[in-house]
Design a protein around this motif. Structure first.
Motif, short mmCIF file in Angstrom:
data_model
loop_
_atom_site.label_atom_id
_atom_site.label_comp_id
_atom_site.label_asym_id
_atom_site.label_seq_id
_atom_site.Cartn_x
_atom_site.Cartn_y
_atom_site.Cartn_z
N ALA A 25 0.77 -1.16 -0.04
CA ALA A 25 0.17 -0.08 -0.29
C ALA A 25 0.81 0.94 -0.49
O ALA A 25 0.67 2.43 -0.95
CB ALA A 25 -0.79 -0.41 0.63
N LYS A 26 1.99 1.38 0.79
CA LYS A 26 3.10 2.47 0.77
C LYS A 26 2.96 2.84 -0.50
O LYS A 26 3.54 3.79 -1.02
CB LYS A 26 4.07 1.90 1.97
N ALA A 27 4.00 2.00 -1.09
CA ALA A 27 4.17 1.62 -2.54
C ALA A 27 3.73 2.23 -3.59
O ALA A 27 4.15 2.71 -4.60
CB ALA A 27 4.52 0.52 -3.37
N LEU A 28 2.32 1.34 -3.04
CA LEU A 28 1.29 2.53 -3.94
C LEU A 28 1.31 4.03 -4.03
O LEU A 28 1.04 4.89 -5.33
CB LEU A 28 -0.17 2.11 -4.26
N ASP A 29 1.05 4.34 -2.67
CA ASP A 29 1.40 5.37 -1.82
C ASP A 29 1.88 6.48 -2.93
O ASP A 29 2.12 7.64 -3.36
CB ASP A 29 1.09 6.19 -0.78
N TYR A 30 3.37 5.97 -2.45
CA TYR A 30 4.45 6.61 -3.39
C TYR A 30 4.84 7.13 -4.65
O TYR A 30 4.78 8.09 -4.70
CB TYR A 30 5.97 5.91 -2.83
N ALA A 31 4.19 6.18 -5.23
CA ALA A 31 4.17 5.86 -6.52
C ALA A 31 2.91 7.19 -7.20
O ALA A 31 3.21 8.28 -7.56
CB ALA A 31 3.44 4.96 -7.45
N LEU A 32 2.25 7.13 -6.25
CA LEU A 32 1.04 8.70 -6.21
C LEU A 32 1.91 9.81 -6.11
O LEU A 32 1.78 10.81 -7.06
CB LEU A 32 -0.08 8.27 -5.85
N GLU A 33 1.90 9.28 -5.18
CA GLU A 33 3.49 11.06 -4.60
C GLU A 33 3.99 11.51 -5.37
O GLU A 33 4.62 12.74 -5.35
CB GLU A 33 3.51 10.78 -3.12
N GLN A 34 4.86 10.90 -5.88
CA GLN A 34 5.73 10.80 -7.45
C GLN A 34 4.91 11.24 -8.08
O GLN A 34 5.80 11.36 -9.27
CB GLN A 34 6.84 10.06 -7.04
N GLU A 35 3.80 11.15 -8.44
CA GLU A 35 2.92 11.08 -9.97
C GLU A 35 3.63 10.61 -10.66
O GLU A 35 4.12 10.23 -11.92
CB GLU A 35 3.31 12.97 -10.29
N LEU A 36 4.32 9.05 -10.66
CA LEU A 36 4.51 8.09 -11.82
C LEU A 36 3.57 7.51 -12.44
O LEU A 36 2.48 7.53 -12.04
CB LEU A 36 5.20 6.67 -10.71
N PRO A 37 3.80 7.49 -13.29
CA PRO A 37 3.59 7.22 -14.25
C PRO A 37 2.26 5.84 -14.20
O PRO A 37 1.47 5.69 -14.97
CB PRO A 37 4.21 6.67 -15.77
N ASP A 38 3.26 5.03 -13.78
CA ASP A 38 2.65 4.04 -13.67
C ASP A 38 2.29 3.55 -11.93
O ASP A 38 3.14 2.38 -11.63
CB ASP A 38 2.55 2.84 -14.43
N PRO A 39 1.69 4.01 -11.70
CA PRO A 39 1.39 3.55 -9.65
C PRO A 39 1.78 1.79 -9.59
O PRO A 39 2.37 1.37 -8.39
CB PRO A 39 0.11 4.11 -9.25
N ASP A 40 0.90 1.31 -10.23
CA ASP A 40 0.29 -0.12 -9.96
C ASP A 40 1.59 -0.91 -10.56
O ASP A 40 2.01 -1.97 -9.83
CB ASP A 40 -0.78 -0.97 -10.81
N HIS A 41 2.47 -0.72 -11.65
CA HIS A 41 3.32 -1.21 -12.30
C HIS A 41 4.22 -0.63 -11.28
O HIS A 41 5.25 -2.35 -11.02
CB HIS A 41 3.63 -0.74 -13.21
N PHE A 42 5.29 -0.18 -10.50
CA PHE A 42 5.28 0.47 -9.76
C PHE A 42 5.53 0.00 -8.45
O PHE A 42 6.19 -0.88 -8.07
CB PHE A 42 5.54 1.99 -9.72
N ALA A 43 4.18 -0.22 -8.03
CA ALA A 43 4.45 -1.28 -6.75
C ALA A 43 4.34 -2.68 -7.10
O ALA A 43 5.00 -3.41 -5.94
CB ALA A 43 2.55 -1.38 -6.32
N PHE A 44 3.95 -3.03 -8.12
CA PHE A 44 4.24 -4.88 -8.25
C PHE A 44 5.60 -4.62 -8.24
O PHE A 44 6.33 -6.20 -8.16
CB PHE A 44 3.55 -4.87 -9.49
N ASN A 45 6.59 -3.76 -9.07
CA ASN A 45 7.52 -4.23 -9.79
C ASN A 45 9.08 -2.56 -9.39
O ASN A 45 10.12 -3.30 -10.04
CB ASN A 45 7.91 -3.79 -11.68
N GLY A 46 8.70 -2.79 -8.48
CA GLY A 46 9.21 -1.01 -7.82
C GLY A 46 10.73 -1.47 -6.61
O GLY A 46 10.27 -2.44 -6.39
N THR A 47 11.46 0.05 -6.66
CA THR A 47 11.47 -0.49 -5.06
C THR A 47 11.48 -0.69 -3.86
O THR A 47 12.04 -1.57 -2.94
CB THR A 47 12.23 1.07 -4.57
N PHE A 48 10.30 -1.43 -3.77
CA PHE A 48 9.45 -2.10 -1.98
C PHE A 48 9.21 -3.30 -2.56
O PHE A 48 8.73 -3.97 -1.82
CB PHE A 48 8.76 -1.70 -1.39
N SER A 49 9.00 -3.99 -4.24
CA SER A 49 8.46 -4.93 -4.74
C SER A 49 9.09 -6.53 -4.44
O SER A 49 8.78 -6.81 -3.12
CB SER A 49 8.70 -5.59 -5.90
N LEU A 50 10.56 -6.01 -4.23
CA LEU A 50 11.19 -7.53 -3.53
C LEU A 50 11.06 -7.40 -1.82
O LEU A 50 10.65 -8.57 -1.58
CB LEU A 50 13.09 -7.29 -4.25
#
Length: 161
Positions: A25-50
């Protein structure tokens, strides 16, 4: 003694699973806060995913060990470490052998996909470029059911004492 072991495994498993869900949930929030283009993709594959997957897998491991012990399996720490270890498939098989049957959706499929990366510590020590992973919401959905099933086993065990 058995109820105490089940309760400890359940509490730790639940805590790790909840932490993984909160991190997602925090990864999704972070992606939204940072205005990343695809928050779902970031939460699934981004910095926090592992870290998210590691926590969810650890929660799964401990919940399955709790189900195994609550269903009549050996509660000795040495046995749980040596006979099951971090192997999610083994934990599920040991629990099944004791009569535990989970209704958690897609649990077997999720474990089939995650067993190798989890047992080989991909989530802790490496950052593989590609790895097939189940969708996080599906994983969390399965864990919610598994957690409720193990909680019911624990409560039954405690009331029988």
């Amino acid at each position: 003694m058995t109820a105490e072991v089940v309760e400890a495994l359940y509490n730790l498993g639940r805590a790790h699973a909840l932490s993984g869900n909160h991190l997602y949930a925090k990864a999704l929030d972070y992606a939204l806060e940072q205005e990343l283009p695809d928050p779902d993709h970031f939460a699934f594959n981004g910095t926090f995913s592992l870290s998210t997957y590691y926590l969810l897998c650890l929660g799964t491991e401990l919940l399955l060990k709790a189900a195994y012990v609550a269903s009549g399996g050996n509660h000795e720490d040495k046995h749980l470490r040596n006979a099951i270890g971090h192997d999610l498939k083994s934990a599920l098989e040991h629990a099944h052998e004791q009569g535990f049957a989970s209704a958690a959706p897609r649990l077997h499929d999720i474990i089939d996909v995650l067993n190798e990366p989890y047992t080989r510590h991909f989530f802790r020590y490496s950052s593989p470029q590609t790895m097939g992973l189940p969708a996080l919401p599906e994983f969390v959905e399965a864990l919610v059911v598994l957690e409720q099933e193990v909680e019911a086993l624990l409560l039954a065990l405690k009331s029988a004492q």
